[in-house]
Scaffold this motif. Structure first.
Motif, PDB file in Angstrom:
ATOM      1  N   SER A 119      39.350 -13.931 -18.855  1.00  0.00           N
ATOM      2  CA  SER A 119      40.610 -14.122 -19.587  1.00  0.00           C
ATOM      3  C   SER A 119      40.720 -13.236 -20.819  1.00  0.00           C
ATOM      4  N   GLY A 120      39.597 -12.629 -21.226  1.00  0.00           N
ATOM      5  CA  GLY A 120      39.620 -11.730 -22.376  1.00  0.00           C
ATOM      6  C   GLY A 120      38.945 -12.286 -23.612  1.00  0.00           C
ATOM      7  N   LYS A 121      38.253 -13.417 -23.492  1.00  0.00           N
ATOM      8  CA  LYS A 121      37.639 -14.047 -24.673  1.00  0.00           C
ATOM      9  C   LYS A 121      36.617 -13.131 -25.333  1.00  0.00           C
ATOM     10  N   SER A 122      35.716 -12.554 -24.537  1.00  0.00           N
ATOM     11  CA  SER A 122      34.672 -11.707 -25.110  1.00  0.00           C
ATOM     12  C   SER A 122      35.266 -10.455 -25.729  1.00  0.00           C
ATOM     13  N   THR A 123      36.277  -9.889 -25.080  1.00  0.00           N
ATOM     14  CA  THR A 123      36.946  -8.708 -25.636  1.00  0.00           C
ATOM     15  C   THR A 123      37.589  -9.041 -26.971  1.00  0.00           C
ATOM     16  N   LEU A 124      38.246 -10.203 -27.037  1.00  0.00           N
ATOM     17  CA  LEU A 124      38.896 -10.611 -28.279  1.00  0.00           C
ATOM     18  C   LEU A 124      37.858 -10.831 -29.376  1.00  0.00           C
ATOM     19  N   LEU A 125      36.747 -11.454 -29.030  1.00  0.00           N
ATOM     20  CA  LEU A 125      35.706 -11.699 -30.022  1.00  0.00           C
ATOM     21  C   LEU A 125      35.104 -10.381 -30.522  1.00  0.00           C
ATOM     22  N   ASN A 126      34.951  -9.411 -29.627  1.00  0.00           N
ATOM     23  CA  ASN A 126      34.448  -8.102 -30.045  1.00  0.00           C
ATOM     24  C   ASN A 126      35.398  -7.427 -31.027  1.00  0.00           C
ATOM     25  N   LEU A 127      36.706  -7.594 -30.804  1.00  0.00           N
ATOM     26  CA  LEU A 127      37.683  -7.022 -31.728  1.00  0.00           C
ATOM     27  C   LEU A 127      37.623  -7.721 -33.088  1.00  0.00           C
ATOM     28  N   ILE A 128      37.581  -9.058 -33.054  1.00  0.00           N
ATOM     29  CA  ILE A 128      37.517  -9.814 -34.313  1.00  0.00           C
ATOM     30  C   ILE A 128      36.229  -9.490 -35.065  1.00  0.00           C
ATOM     31  N   GLY A 129      35.141  -9.280 -34.326  1.00  0.00           N
ATOM     32  CA  GLY A 129      33.859  -8.943 -34.928  1.00  0.00           C
ATOM     33  C   GLY A 129      33.745  -7.491 -35.361  1.00  0.00           C
ATOM     34  N   LEU A 130      34.842  -6.734 -35.211  1.00  0.00           N
ATOM     35  CA  LEU A 130      34.884  -5.309 -35.594  1.00  0.00           C
ATOM     36  C   LEU A 130      33.861  -4.489 -34.820  1.00  0.00           C
ATOM     37  N   LEU A 131      33.535  -4.943 -33.618  1.00  0.00           N
ATOM     38  CA  LEU A 131      32.629  -4.200 -32.742  1.00  0.00           C
ATOM     39  C   LEU A 131      33.402  -3.268 -31.830  1.00  0.00           C
ATOM     40  N   ASP A 132      34.721  -3.414 -31.799  1.00  0.00           N
ATOM     41  CA  ASP A 132      35.604  -2.562 -31.009  1.00  0.00           C
ATOM     42  C   ASP A 132      36.936  -2.479 -31.749  1.00  0.00           C
ATOM     43  N   VAL A 133      37.782  -1.549 -31.315  1.00  0.00           N
ATOM     44  CA  VAL A 133      39.052  -1.295 -31.997  1.00  0.00           C
ATOM     45  C   VAL A 133      40.205  -1.618 -31.048  1.00  0.00           C
TER      46      VAL A 133
ATOM     47  N   MET B 122      48.790 -14.335 -47.477  1.00  0.00           N
ATOM     48  CA  MET B 122      48.339 -15.699 -47.764  1.00  0.00           C
ATOM     49  C   MET B 122      46.869 -15.680 -48.156  1.00  0.00           C
ATOM     50  N   SER B 123      46.530 -16.127 -49.343  1.00  0.00           N
ATOM     51  CA  SER B 123      45.187 -15.971 -49.885  1.00  0.00           C
ATOM     52  C   SER B 123      44.142 -16.782 -49.126  1.00  0.00           C
ATOM     53  N   ASP B 124      44.548 -17.883 -48.502  1.00  0.00           N
ATOM     54  CA  ASP B 124      43.605 -18.717 -47.772  1.00  0.00           C
ATOM     55  C   ASP B 124      43.473 -18.311 -46.310  1.00  0.00           C
ATOM     56  N   GLU B 125      44.038 -17.176 -45.935  1.00  0.00           N
ATOM     57  CA  GLU B 125      43.966 -16.697 -44.553  1.00  0.00           C
ATOM     58  C   GLU B 125      42.770 -15.764 -44.410  1.00  0.00           C
ATOM     59  N   VAL B 126      41.811 -16.167 -43.584  1.00  0.00           N
ATOM     60  CA  VAL B 126      40.608 -15.361 -43.397  1.00  0.00           C
ATOM     61  C   VAL B 126      40.849 -14.267 -42.367  1.00  0.00           C
ATOM     62  N   LEU B 127      41.596 -14.615 -41.312  1.00  0.00           N
ATOM     63  CA  LEU B 127      41.817 -13.688 -40.199  1.00  0.00           C
ATOM     64  C   LEU B 127      43.276 -13.724 -39.781  1.00  0.00           C
ATOM     65  N   CYS B 128      43.832 -12.549 -39.528  1.00  0.00           N
ATOM     66  CA  CYS B 128      45.202 -12.460 -39.027  1.00  0.00           C
ATOM     67  C   CYS B 128      45.285 -11.365 -37.976  1.00  0.00           C
ATOM     68  N   LEU B 129      45.669 -11.740 -36.769  1.00  0.00           N
ATOM     69  CA  LEU B 129      45.902 -10.782 -35.689  1.00  0.00           C
ATOM     70  C   LEU B 129      47.399 -10.692 -35.448  1.00  0.00           C
ATOM     71  N   GLN B 130      47.917  -9.474 -35.430  1.00  0.00           N
ATOM     72  CA  GLN B 130      49.343  -9.261 -35.203  1.00  0.00           C
ATOM     73  C   GLN B 130      49.540  -8.297 -34.049  1.00  0.00           C
TER      74      GLN B 130
ATOM     75  N   GLY C 280      42.666 -10.291 -45.452  1.00  0.00           N
ATOM     76  CA  GLY C 280      43.824  -9.567 -45.956  1.00  0.00           C
ATOM     77  C   GLY C 280      43.742  -8.059 -45.845  1.00  0.00           C
ATOM     78  N   ARG C 281      42.609  -7.541 -45.367  1.00  0.00           N
ATOM     79  CA  ARG C 281      42.443  -6.095 -45.278  1.00  0.00           C
ATOM     80  C   ARG C 281      42.700  -5.607 -43.864  1.00  0.00           C
ATOM     81  N   PRO C 282      43.608  -4.619 -43.670  1.00  0.00           N
ATOM     82  CA  PRO C 282      43.803  -4.049 -42.340  1.00  0.00           C
ATOM     83  C   PRO C 282      42.557  -3.294 -41.900  1.00  0.00           C
ATOM     84  N   THR C 283      42.232  -3.385 -40.607  1.00  0.00           N
ATOM     85  CA  THR C 283      40.962  -2.814 -40.151  1.00  0.00           C
ATOM     86  C   THR C 283      41.099  -1.778 -39.050  1.00  0.00           C
ATOM     87  N   ARG C 284      42.254  -1.712 -38.384  1.00  0.00           N
ATOM     88  CA  ARG C 284      42.345  -0.881 -37.174  1.00  0.00           C
ATOM     89  C   ARG C 284      42.011   0.584 -37.430  1.00  0.00           C
ATOM     90  N   ASP C 285      42.457   1.131 -38.556  1.00  0.00           N
ATOM     91  CA  ASP C 285      42.238   2.545 -38.850  1.00  0.00           C
ATOM     92  C   ASP C 285      41.043   2.787 -39.764  1.00  0.00           C
TER      93      ASP C 285
END
Length: 236
Positions: free
Chosen positions: A47-61, A1-9, A71-76
């Motif tokens: 609850s994990g908010k800071s951990t989740l934000l660190n993942l979204i911010g690409l500060l952790d994997v 989806m072109s208008d999707e900025v972030l997608c967590l699966q 639209g770009r996968p980032t985990r690897d």
């Protein structure tokens, strides 16, 4: 989806895997943010908010799942790619503004561009001044951070986060250090920026009034999303 900025699966995060200290902080997180959304992320401490934000911010994997940014996968992705993506696609605003006291307000706003490419261009300086105008601080451009109030410092931090025109702005308790009146004015600034610039904003907050002001609220409890709701005014 072109208008999707972030997608967590299926995002999960476990620390100290395979050791007696193994601890799973996030479990099976699915979350999508569209372009221009203003979303609050709430939940109790731990609850994990800071951990989740660190993942979204690409500060952790993540330990499991995939995180797509524009639209770009980032985990690897390697560190260089992650750093490039972070600098291009993300802006950060924290509870503590982390301004550099030796530099002026204008120079602090320009700092991401100075780090990226050295001496800022005339266009960059004009953009920084226009952002200071947007946050109501144009007249304080030559002041040092120590010469302005806490609320004004946070506005400088917001302008700094916007200087790279990021598609996604992450704000971690951005009003946690401010009195209620100043917090409300800063949060109103987020709403105005969201409308004017069209960037998606994800705000972690403990303040239920601020969360209620967001069109969408995502609640995290014990590492899982337990609710994802649009406000009544947004849903129709």
């Amino acid at each position: 989806m072109s208008d999707e900025v972030l997608c967590l699966q299926g995002i999960g995060k476990t620390f100290n895997q395979g050791t007696p200290l193994e601890s799973t902080v996030l479990r099976d997180i699915d979350l999508r943010l569209g372009r221009g959304e203003l979303t609050a992320l709430i939940g109790p401490s731990g609850s994990g908010k800071s951990t989740l934000l660190n993942l979204i911010g690409l500060l952790d994997v993540p330990s499991a799942g995939e995180l797509y940014l524009q639209g770009r996968p980032t985990r690897d992705s390697d560190d260089t790619t992650r750093t490039h993506l972070r600098n291009q696609a993300l802006g950060f605003v924290f509870q503590f503004h982390h301004l550099i006291s030796a530099f002026s307000v204008l120079e602090n706003v320009l700092m991401p561009l100075i780090i990226r490419s050295g001496r800022p261009s005339a266009d960059a300086v004009e953009l920084a001044r226009s952002l200071l105008r947007e946050v109501g601080l144009e007249d304080l451009a030559d002041k040092k951070p120590t010469e302005i109030s806490g609320g004004q410092q946070q506005r400088v931090a917001i302008a700094r986060a916007l200087i790279t025109r990021p598609p996604l702005l992450l704000a971690d308790e951005p009003t946690g250090n401010l009195d209620s009146k100043t917090a409300a004015s800063v949060f109103e600034l987020f709403r105005r920026i969201n409308e004017q610039f069209g960037c998606s904003i994800l705000v972690v907050t403990h303040d239920p009034r601020l969360a209620a002001s967001c069109p969408r609220t995502v609640q995290l409890v014990d590492g899982r999303i337990v609710s994802d709701e649009l406000s009544k005014s947004s849903s129709g």
